[in-house]
Scaffold this motif. Structure first.
Motif, PDB file in Angstrom:
ATOM      1  N   GLU A 277       8.303  -4.285   0.985  1.00  6.04           N
ATOM      2  CA  GLU A 277       6.428  -4.745   1.082  1.00  6.04           C
ATOM      3  C   GLU A 277       5.702  -3.663   1.486  1.00  6.04           C
ATOM      4  N   MET A 278       6.409  -2.677   1.862  1.00  2.00           N
ATOM      5  CA  MET A 278       6.143  -1.487   2.907  1.00  2.00           C
ATOM      6  C   MET A 278       5.844  -0.644   1.985  1.00  2.00           C
ATOM      7  N   ARG A 279       7.002  -0.706   0.904  1.00  2.00           N
ATOM      8  CA  ARG A 279       6.621   0.274  -0.293  1.00  2.00           C
ATOM      9  C   ARG A 279       5.856  -0.549  -1.650  1.00  2.00           C
ATOM     10  N   ASN A 280       5.657  -1.312  -2.167  1.00  2.00           N
ATOM     11  CA  ASN A 280       4.519  -1.856  -2.957  1.00  2.00           C
ATOM     12  C   ASN A 280       2.885  -1.739  -2.657  1.00  2.00           C
ATOM     13  N   TYR A 281       2.964  -1.816  -1.176  1.00  2.00           N
ATOM     14  CA  TYR A 281       1.872  -1.190  -0.740  1.00  2.00           C
ATOM     15  C   TYR A 281       1.500   0.368  -0.873  1.00  2.00           C
ATOM     16  N   MET A 282       2.359   0.550  -0.292  1.00  2.00           N
ATOM     17  CA  MET A 282       2.189   2.860  -0.846  1.00  2.00           C
ATOM     18  C   MET A 282       2.604   2.901  -2.027  1.00  2.00           C
ATOM     19  N   VAL A 283       2.785   2.173  -3.116  1.00  2.00           N
ATOM     20  CA  VAL A 283       2.909   2.695  -4.392  1.00  2.00           C
ATOM     21  C   VAL A 283       1.938   2.092  -4.878  1.00  2.00           C
ATOM     22  N   ASN A 284       1.502   0.980  -4.859  1.00  2.00           N
ATOM     23  CA  ASN A 284       0.250   0.265  -5.671  1.00  2.00           C
ATOM     24  C   ASN A 284      -1.090   0.466  -5.032  1.00  2.00           C
ATOM     25  N   LYS A 285      -0.943   0.602  -3.660  1.00  2.45           N
ATOM     26  CA  LYS A 285      -2.073   0.949  -2.532  1.00  2.45           C
ATOM     27  C   LYS A 285      -3.116   1.363  -2.518  1.00  2.45           C
ATOM     28  N   CYS A 286      -1.897   2.692  -2.492  1.00  2.00           N
ATOM     29  CA  CYS A 286      -2.213   4.427  -1.806  1.00  2.00           C
ATOM     30  C   CYS A 286      -1.590   5.430  -2.792  1.00  2.00           C
ATOM     31  N   GLY A 287      -0.945   4.860  -3.833  1.00  2.00           N
ATOM     32  CA  GLY A 287      -1.257   6.110  -4.932  1.00  2.00           C
ATOM     33  C   GLY A 287       0.036   6.664  -4.699  1.00  2.00           C
ATOM     34  N   ILE A 288       0.989   6.672  -3.607  1.00  2.00           N
ATOM     35  CA  ILE A 288       2.459   7.311  -3.268  1.00  2.00           C
ATOM     36  C   ILE A 288       2.933   7.817  -5.446  1.00  2.00           C
ATOM     37  N   PRO A 289       3.280   8.042  -5.321  1.00  2.00           N
ATOM     38  CA  PRO A 289       4.428   8.169  -6.729  1.00  2.00           C
ATOM     39  C   PRO A 289       5.541   7.734  -6.683  1.00  2.00           C
ATOM     40  N   SER A 290       6.097   6.937  -7.010  1.00  2.00           N
ATOM     41  CA  SER A 290       7.676   5.364  -7.287  1.00  2.00           C
ATOM     42  C   SER A 290       8.959   6.002  -6.621  1.00  2.00           C
ATOM     43  N   ASN A 291       9.014   7.625  -6.858  1.00  2.00           N
ATOM     44  CA  ASN A 291      10.242   8.196  -6.391  1.00  2.00           C
ATOM     45  C   ASN A 291      10.248   9.190  -5.656  1.00  2.00           C
ATOM     46  N   ALA A 292       8.620   8.435  -4.746  1.00  2.00           N
ATOM     47  CA  ALA A 292       8.728   9.649  -3.813  1.00  2.00           C
ATOM     48  C   ALA A 292       9.017   8.670  -2.262  1.00  2.00           C
ATOM     49  N   VAL A 293       9.302   7.023  -2.433  1.00  2.00           N
ATOM     50  CA  VAL A 293       9.296   6.695  -1.628  1.00  2.00           C
ATOM     51  C   VAL A 293      10.878   5.773  -1.777  1.00  2.00           C
ATOM     52  N   ILE A 294      11.702   5.341  -0.662  1.00  2.00           N
ATOM     53  CA  ILE A 294      13.335   5.722  -0.679  1.00  2.00           C
ATOM     54  C   ILE A 294      12.956   3.845   0.288  1.00  2.00           C
ATOM     55  N   ILE A 295      13.286   2.679   0.417  1.00  2.00           N
ATOM     56  CA  ILE A 295      13.400   1.468   0.903  1.00  2.00           C
ATOM     57  C   ILE A 295      14.554   2.007   1.193  1.00  2.00           C
ATOM     58  N   GLU A 296      14.699   0.818   2.233  1.00  2.00           N
ATOM     59  CA  GLU A 296      15.810   0.717   4.003  1.00  2.00           C
ATOM     60  C   GLU A 296      16.187  -0.279   3.144  1.00  2.00           C
ATOM     61  N   PRO A 297      16.299  -1.891   2.844  1.00  2.00           N
ATOM     62  CA  PRO A 297      16.499  -2.916   2.791  1.00  2.00           C
ATOM     63  C   PRO A 297      17.034  -4.123   4.094  1.00  2.00           C
ATOM     64  N   TYR A 298      17.479  -3.321   4.369  1.00  2.00           N
ATOM     65  CA  TYR A 298      18.808  -3.365   5.797  1.00  2.00           C
ATOM     66  C   TYR A 298      18.074  -4.021   7.588  1.00  2.00           C
ATOM     67  N   ALA A 299      17.585  -2.946   7.503  1.00  2.00           N
ATOM     68  CA  ALA A 299      17.267  -2.900   9.189  1.00  2.00           C
ATOM     69  C   ALA A 299      16.917  -3.905  10.223  1.00  2.00           C
ATOM     70  N   ARG A 300      17.614  -4.312  10.962  1.00  2.00           N
ATOM     71  CA  ARG A 300      16.726  -5.989  11.768  1.00  2.00           C
ATOM     72  C   ARG A 300      15.938  -5.714  12.940  1.00  2.00           C
TER      73      ARG A 300
END
Length: 384
Positions: A277-300
């Motif tokens: 959800e954070m990546r989608n917001y940064m890329v789709n709403k904030c215009g950050i290049p997709s190759n500049a955002v790394i997801i870490e999808p495990y941490a609880r």
């Protein structure tokens, strides 16, 4: 899931040479036969989950016998010596045992994974020993007859399968297979949802190789996730505020990458992954290049936000002598830089995966990642 939670056992089973070496050991074979006999007795005589759980655990006496057998086999077998050195030690997944000899590292790795198997039984059959039960617990009530009958069916299937298929017996089988089935039954497959590598990260990992690190003050900007309190909300206002702060710092050119960290954590059994959800917001709403955002999808939890982000930095050859810039809310940075945080790390994962933690501003802190971050934690099967 088995590779992430029980790396040693996974690698042993994958290697035909090691399976052969272990399979011909009489002590280990006797232990296997005794375990199958104990499980059959439990199926015939147990009337409650506690009784069944006892049979599914690795006992202290079993563990001592396996320790001794593995130690002797290590010294007798060049194949096992090579396997431990080139597969197990080189994986860095037992980094906290790095100072031990190879033979002791093997035994320690087994002990950790035996503890992990016992933890799954306690946590997901008996609802015991969970540090964060409100988000990490089983889906089913441990005293339910239907749940008890289903677990018995799993056990019966697993102990009869090798005989039906005429498969080689393996000393720790069928325990990890039963444990993984218990997790799957409860919908607790978080550890395997993005394996082998989140494909969404591949463009960023390719970019790492061409970065001029001298241009940047930080190796990355780590954004700590904040899950919504309701399943009907996929992206919390708190998360948006943290993302906005991090995006502003990224646009100033402080680091070449944003790492967004957070798994399927809040609320209980959520279908929403904080990092996605954070990546989608940064890329789709904030215009950050997709190759500049790394997801870490495990941490609880906050502890594993840091540990897991560090693993990404280590595995993908980021400069580890550059600070990581952490971004969150004021209250969260208070917590991260507070005196109690070190104690929480020792309680939750057994070590501190950073050095030089310091507060920079109301909502920012920095630190250096530690190599110990690679250590797996089999006692946290949702995010090992």
């Amino acid at each position: 899931m088995e590779k992430r939670i029980f790396y040693l056992l996974y690698e042993m089973e994958k290697s035909s040479k090691i399976k052969k070496e272990l399979g011909k050991d009489k002590i280990l074979d006797n232990l296997y036969q005794q375990k199958i006999s104990n499980l059959n007795n439990a199926l015939n005589n147990c009337n409650d989950m506690q009784c069944l759980a006892n049979a599914l655990q690795v006992s202290d006496s079993e563990n001592v016998a396996i320790d001794n057998a593995l130690g002797k086999l290590y010294h007798q077998s060049k194949n096992i010596q090579s396997f431990v050195h080139n597969n197990i030690r080189a994986s860095h997944r037992y980094e906290l045992s790095n100072s031990l000899s190879d033979s002791l590292l093997l035994i320690r790795a087994w002990n950790e994974e035996a503890e992990g198997m016992n933890h799954i039984v306690n946590a997901y059959l008996l609802h015991k020993d969970l540090i964060y039960p409100t988000i990490d617990s089983a889906k089913y009530y441990s005293q339910s007859k239907g749940y008890f009958d289903t677990i018995k069916a799993f056990v019966e299937n697993e102990i009869s399968f090798p005989k039906k298929k005429k498969l080689n017996r393996f000393f720790f089988k069928p325990l990890p297979d039963i444990d993984l089935a218990i997790l799957q039954l409860n919908g607790r497959n978080e550890a395997g949802r993005f394996e082998p590598v989140p494909s969404i990260n591949i463009p960023a990992f390719k970019k790492v190789k061409s970065v001029d690190w001298n241009r940047y003050q930080y190796s990355s900007i780590l954004v700590f996730g904040s899950g919504p309190g309701k399943e009907t909300i996929s992206f919390s206002k708190e998360n948006q505020m943290r993302c906005d702060s991090a995006v502003a710092l990224f646009k100033k050119g402080l680091a070449p990458f944003l790492i967004v960290s957070g798994g399927f954590a809040h609320p209980f059994m959520t279908h929403h992954c904080e990092a996605i959800e954070m990546r989608n917001y940064m890329v789709n709403k904030c215009g950050i290049p997709s190759n500049a955002v790394i997801i870490e999808p495990y941490a609880r939890h906050t502890t594993t936000n840091i540990r897991n982000a560090n693993r990404i930095l280590i595995e993908h050859h980021f400069p580890l002598n550059k600070l990581v810039l952490g971004v969150s809310s004021k209250s969260h940075i208070d917590y991260i830089t507070g005196e109690q945080f070190i104690k929480i790390f020792h309680r939750d994962i057994g070590f501190v995966p950073f050095t030089e933690m310091q507060r920079l501003s109301k909502c920012e802190a920095s630190y250096l990642p530690a190599a110990s971050s690679m250590q797996i934690n089999s006692k946290e099967p949702l995010d090992p």
